[in-house]
Design a protein around this motif. Structure first.
Motif, PDB file in Angstrom:
ATOM      1  N   LEU A  72       6.980   5.332   0.439  1.00 48.73           N
ATOM      2  CA  LEU A  72       6.681   6.691   0.906  1.00 48.73           C
ATOM      3  C   LEU A  72       7.369   7.004   2.228  1.00 48.73           C
ATOM      4  O   LEU A  72       7.663   8.163   2.519  1.00 48.73           O
ATOM      5  CB  LEU A  72       5.169   6.879   1.061  1.00 48.73           C
ATOM      6  CG  LEU A  72       4.362   6.980  -0.239  1.00 48.73           C
ATOM      7  CD1 LEU A  72       2.881   7.069   0.056  1.00 48.73           C
ATOM      8  CD2 LEU A  72       4.815   8.186  -1.058  1.00 48.73           C
ATOM      9  N   ILE A 117       0.817  -1.222   0.000  1.00 47.46           N
ATOM     10  CA  ILE A 117       0.000   0.000   0.000  1.00 47.46           C
ATOM     11  C   ILE A 117       0.852   1.275   0.000  1.00 47.46           C
ATOM     12  O   ILE A 117       0.749   2.094  -0.899  1.00 47.46           O
ATOM     13  CB  ILE A 117      -1.004   0.042   1.171  1.00 47.46           C
ATOM     14  CG1 ILE A 117      -1.929  -1.179   1.101  1.00 47.46           C
ATOM     15  CG2 ILE A 117      -1.818   1.334   1.131  1.00 47.46           C
ATOM     16  CD1 ILE A 117      -2.931  -1.271   2.236  1.00 47.46           C
ATOM     17  N   ILE A 118       1.730   1.465   0.996  1.00 51.88           N
ATOM     18  CA  ILE A 118       2.479   2.726   1.070  1.00 51.88           C
ATOM     19  C   ILE A 118       3.730   2.699   0.202  1.00 51.88           C
ATOM     20  O   ILE A 118       4.303   3.753  -0.107  1.00 51.88           O
ATOM     21  CB  ILE A 118       2.868   3.075   2.518  1.00 51.88           C
ATOM     22  CG1 ILE A 118       3.850   2.035   3.099  1.00 51.88           C
ATOM     23  CG2 ILE A 118       1.647   3.240   3.382  1.00 51.88           C
ATOM     24  CD1 ILE A 118       4.447   2.444   4.428  1.00 51.88           C
ATOM     25  N   LYS A 146       8.384   2.378  -5.249  1.00 54.69           N
ATOM     26  CA  LYS A 146       6.926   2.387  -5.255  1.00 54.69           C
ATOM     27  C   LYS A 146       6.490   3.613  -4.462  1.00 54.69           C
ATOM     28  O   LYS A 146       6.796   3.742  -3.282  1.00 54.69           O
ATOM     29  CB  LYS A 146       6.366   1.131  -4.586  1.00 54.69           C
ATOM     30  CG  LYS A 146       6.544  -0.135  -5.384  1.00 54.69           C
ATOM     31  CD  LYS A 146       5.584  -0.228  -6.568  1.00 54.69           C
ATOM     32  CE  LYS A 146       4.178  -0.535  -6.109  1.00 54.69           C
ATOM     33  NZ  LYS A 146       3.288  -0.844  -7.274  1.00 54.69           N
ATOM     34  N   LEU A 147       5.810   4.547  -5.117  1.00 59.07           N
ATOM     35  CA  LEU A 147       5.213   5.686  -4.427  1.00 59.07           C
ATOM     36  C   LEU A 147       3.722   5.407  -4.322  1.00 59.07           C
ATOM     37  O   LEU A 147       2.978   5.577  -5.292  1.00 59.07           O
ATOM     38  CB  LEU A 147       5.481   6.982  -5.188  1.00 59.07           C
ATOM     39  CG  LEU A 147       6.946   7.425  -5.273  1.00 59.07           C
ATOM     40  CD1 LEU A 147       7.054   8.742  -6.025  1.00 59.07           C
ATOM     41  CD2 LEU A 147       7.556   7.550  -3.891  1.00 59.07           C
ATOM     42  N   GLY A 148       3.303   4.960  -3.154  1.00 57.27           N
ATOM     43  CA  GLY A 148       1.940   4.485  -3.022  1.00 57.27           C
ATOM     44  C   GLY A 148       1.755   3.267  -3.908  1.00 57.27           C
ATOM     45  O   GLY A 148       2.468   2.278  -3.790  1.00 57.27           O
ATOM     46  N   MET A 149       0.829   3.367  -4.860  1.00 54.84           N
ATOM     47  CA  MET A 149       0.576   2.267  -5.793  1.00 54.84           C
ATOM     48  C   MET A 149       1.259   2.493  -7.140  1.00 54.84           C
ATOM     49  O   MET A 149       1.035   1.734  -8.081  1.00 54.84           O
ATOM     50  CB  MET A 149      -0.940   2.110  -6.002  1.00 54.84           C
ATOM     51  CG  MET A 149      -1.728   1.872  -4.722  1.00 54.84           C
ATOM     52  SD  MET A 149      -1.207   0.390  -3.837  1.00 54.84           S
ATOM     53  CE  MET A 149      -1.822  -0.881  -4.933  1.00 54.84           C
ATOM     54  N   ARG A 150       2.080   3.529  -7.242  1.00 55.24           N
ATOM     55  CA  ARG A 150       2.708   3.875  -8.514  1.00 55.24           C
ATOM     56  C   ARG A 150       4.114   3.279  -8.620  1.00 55.24           C
ATOM     57  O   ARG A 150       4.927   3.396  -7.701  1.00 55.24           O
ATOM     58  CB  ARG A 150       2.813   5.392  -8.667  1.00 55.24           C
ATOM     59  CG  ARG A 150       1.487   6.128  -8.552  1.00 55.24           C
ATOM     60  CD  ARG A 150       0.634   5.940  -9.785  1.00 55.24           C
ATOM     61  NE  ARG A 150      -0.455   6.922  -9.829  1.00 55.24           N
ATOM     62  CZ  ARG A 150      -1.297   7.057 -10.843  1.00 55.24           C
ATOM     63  NH1 ARG A 150      -1.181   6.275 -11.900  1.00 55.24           N
ATOM     64  NH2 ARG A 150      -2.250   7.970 -10.807  1.00 55.24           N
ATOM     65  N   LEU A 197      -1.328   9.242  -6.001  1.00 56.28           N
ATOM     66  CA  LEU A 197      -0.597   8.014  -5.688  1.00 56.28           C
ATOM     67  C   LEU A 197      -1.517   6.813  -5.546  1.00 56.28           C
ATOM     68  O   LEU A 197      -1.061   5.674  -5.661  1.00 56.28           O
ATOM     69  CB  LEU A 197       0.207   8.209  -4.393  1.00 56.28           C
ATOM     70  CG  LEU A 197       1.215   9.369  -4.405  1.00 56.28           C
ATOM     71  CD1 LEU A 197       1.967   9.421  -3.080  1.00 56.28           C
ATOM     72  CD2 LEU A 197       2.202   9.217  -5.553  1.00 56.28           C
ATOM     73  N   TYR A 198      -2.796   7.076  -5.287  1.00 56.31           N
ATOM     74  CA  TYR A 198      -3.783   5.999  -5.139  1.00 56.31           C
ATOM     75  C   TYR A 198      -4.976   6.315  -6.039  1.00 56.31           C
ATOM     76  O   TYR A 198      -5.971   6.896  -5.592  1.00 56.31           O
ATOM     77  CB  TYR A 198      -4.226   5.864  -3.680  1.00 56.31           C
ATOM     78  CG  TYR A 198      -3.092   5.563  -2.733  1.00 56.31           C
ATOM     79  CD1 TYR A 198      -2.654   4.259  -2.545  1.00 56.31           C
ATOM     80  CD2 TYR A 198      -2.443   6.590  -2.037  1.00 56.31           C
ATOM     81  CE1 TYR A 198      -1.603   3.968  -1.693  1.00 56.31           C
ATOM     82  CE2 TYR A 198      -1.385   6.316  -1.178  1.00 56.31           C
ATOM     83  CZ  TYR A 198      -0.976   5.007  -1.009  1.00 56.31           C
ATOM     84  OH  TYR A 198       0.071   4.728  -0.164  1.00 56.31           O
ATOM     85  N   LEU A 231      -3.892  12.871  -2.624  1.00 59.79           N
ATOM     86  CA  LEU A 231      -3.768  11.447  -2.293  1.00 59.79           C
ATOM     87  C   LEU A 231      -4.090  10.586  -3.503  1.00 59.79           C
ATOM     88  O   LEU A 231      -3.469   9.535  -3.719  1.00 59.79           O
ATOM     89  CB  LEU A 231      -4.710  11.114  -1.133  1.00 59.79           C
ATOM     90  CG  LEU A 231      -4.498   9.769  -0.429  1.00 59.79           C
ATOM     91  CD1 LEU A 231      -3.121   9.709   0.205  1.00 59.79           C
ATOM     92  CD2 LEU A 231      -5.575   9.556   0.627  1.00 59.79           C
ATOM     93  N   THR A 271      -2.334  11.641 -13.468  1.00 56.49           N
ATOM     94  CA  THR A 271      -2.657  11.839 -12.056  1.00 56.49           C
ATOM     95  C   THR A 271      -3.925  12.675 -11.933  1.00 56.49           C
ATOM     96  O   THR A 271      -4.308  13.397 -12.869  1.00 56.49           O
ATOM     97  CB  THR A 271      -1.525  12.566 -11.311  1.00 56.49           C
ATOM     98  OG1 THR A 271      -1.393  13.904 -11.829  1.00 56.49           O
ATOM     99  CG2 THR A 271      -0.194  11.823 -11.465  1.00 56.49           C
TER     100      THR A 271
END
Length: 499
Positions: free
Chosen positions: A46, A42-43, A71-75, A220-221, A217, A103
């Motif tokens: 980050l 998830i994170i 991985k930045l969040g889900m990216r 990233l998500y 938010l 985004t």
């Protein structure tokens, strides 16, 4: 009660399983991608970041090399951390790395990726950029650019004269200067400081910088994009005002357009669009009024972000380095009569000025990670696989501050761009403040011309020094610039007329 408990347990187990399966698949995918630090479900990574991404990238590069993944969040993100790998990706394999990230914030501010900065790499985008480049070139080829810059400069010179001899924060005045240069270029007129429209534009711009540079938010998500968060609501309301402003300007230009009297870049763009329509260009059909509005907005946004911060760095760096300032003034006096301001024809005779501008753009690079790219196809780099849609972040900060390239990168020294005879060296490939490759900023020639005219006019009239008793200024970037911008800390200078 028992049935509700069972239902909740089922949902939690299902979600946990989904997260774990996704995490495992990401780990498997990472085996084929560039190396990088461990990431959590998830994170992602980050937890490694405290604000200034480019500084974190610099430290991570010491362990993971010139190209690594995060991985930045889900990216999925791949960082390019050296000159060689940046050029390999953005220049040699330019088509593969010419995409843009999708985004929530970017889509909002570009009205669905209709501008040049955020647009997808498509035939429509290529035509849009071609027309923009042509409009810029046509506008800058005459005296309109010089006339507009000098008009805006004269207003600010008068304001600076009234503040002579006392410490002042010049940020608002620099904002007005670059805003009026941009508005003159885009719409053919400039504002007075007390104009309500100007005050509103200044407020919107600052709010955008403070809120928009941090993102949302949902960036990233993506699955959370439906949530009406306070940041999203604030950005949406601010952007509605911004769009209304540009709609009014574009409507007025459409109604008053005269091909024999081209007033600004917007007129030049409309002219080129009409010519493409007459020539039967198929791609022109997909270029809407929204594309034109967003193209003009790109000009103003670039000025209020990039040029604004570049001029703030300029004044601070010259005040902190009086020896550089005196060399500039002496060169200007030897070439430009005091009864006129510098013009673009003087550039060839002002090599130290050109070198100083290069050094300002290097030392105070405003966008140290550029605008993030994205891969357009599944591709490879340095033997690693990079899937389509992966975010690509070139760490330009590491290039302009690389001691192996520059020797003393933390020193402000314009002479590094001059040869032994005092002539300007060819621009080194390591100097890329406007990025490189297919997505390099097409407005770079105009931005450099603007900075030349503004800086030359200010140094010709004023001497800038730091207030007495305050010690040396902090020349490191202000963390308020967020992850994507390098801006100078707030400062004050004392201005006196040159004799």
């Amino acid at each position: 009660m028992a049935s509700w408990t069972a239902w909740l347990m089922t949902v939690l187990v299902g979600l946990t399983t989904l997260v774990l399966v996704s995490w495992v698949l990401d780990i498997i995918k990472r085996w084929r991608m560039p190396p990088g630090p461990f990431f959590w479900p998830i994170i992602g990574n980050l937890f490694l970041f405290g604000g200034q991404f480019y500084l974190t990238f610099l430290e991570l590069g010491k362990k993971y090399g010139d190209v690594f993944s995060l991985k930045l969040g889900m990216r999925d993100v791949v960082v390019l951390n050296s000159l060689e790998v940046i050029r390999e990706a953005l220049v040699k394999k330019g088509n593969d790395f010419a995409g843009r990230t999708h985004t929530a914030t970017g889509d909002l501010l570009s009205e669905g990726r209709k501008n040049i900065a955020q647009g997808d790499y498509t035939p429509t985008w290529k035509l849009q950029r071609k027309l923009f480049t042509g409009a810029i070139r046509a506008y800058a080829s005459g005296h309109a650019l010089e006339d507009h810059v000098q008009g805006a400069l004269n207003d600010v010179i008068a304001e600076f004269s009234s503040m002579e001899g006392r410490p002042v924060d010049v940020e608002d005045h620099i904002f007005k200067l670059v805003c009026n240069v941009s508005c003159s270029a885009s719409f053919g007129y400039r504002y007075q400081m007390e104009d309500p429209d100007f005050q509103n534009l200044m407020k919107i711009s600052r709010d955008f910088f403070e809120v928009g540079s941090q993102g949302t938010l949902a960036d990233l998500y993506p699955s959370l994009s439906f949530l009406p968060t306070p940041t999203k609501t604030t950005l949406t309301n601010m952007f509605a005002e911004f769009v209304d402003y540009f709609k009014r300007q574009l409507d007025q230009h459409m109604q008053t357009f005269d091909p024999d009297n081209l007033r600004d870049i917007t007129d030049h763009f409309i002219k080129l669009q009409k010519e493409a329509e007459e020539e039967g260009d198929e791609d022109i059909k997909s270029l809407t009024d929204t594309h034109i509005r967003q193209t003009v907005a790109d000009i103003l946004a670039a000025a209020l972000d990039t040029m604004m911060q570049a001029m703030r760095w300029s004044v601070l760096l010259l005040a902190a380095h009086p020896e550089v300032q005196e060399k500039l003034a002496a060169e200007l006096d030897s070439v430009v009569d005091r009864d006129r301001q510098p013009v673009l024809a003087d550039r060839a005779s002002l090599p130290y000025m050109d070198a100083t501008i290069n050094e300002i753009l290097r030392f105070g690079i405003v966008a140290p990670t550029a605008i993030p790219h994205a891969t357009t196809v599944d591709t490879t780099l340095r033997g690693y696989e990079i899937p389509a849609g992966t975010w690509i972040m070139p760490n330009l900060w590491n290039v302009v501050r690389d001691p192996e390239i520059w020797g003393d990168p933390d020193s402000f020294r314009p002479e590094r761009f001059l040869d032994d005879d005092g002539k300007v060296l060819s621009k080194p490939s390591a100097l890329m403040p406007f990025s490189a490759g297919r997505r390099a900023c097409p407005g770079e020639p105009m931005a450099r011309a603007d900075v030349f005219l503004l800086l030359g006019g200010l140094v010709q009239k004023f001497k800038f020094r730091l207030p007495e008793g305050e010690g040396p200024p902090d020349l490191t970037p202000d963390p308020k610039g967020g992850g994507l911008f390098s801006i100078a800390f707030p400062y004050k200078v004392v201005m006196t007329h040159r004799k």
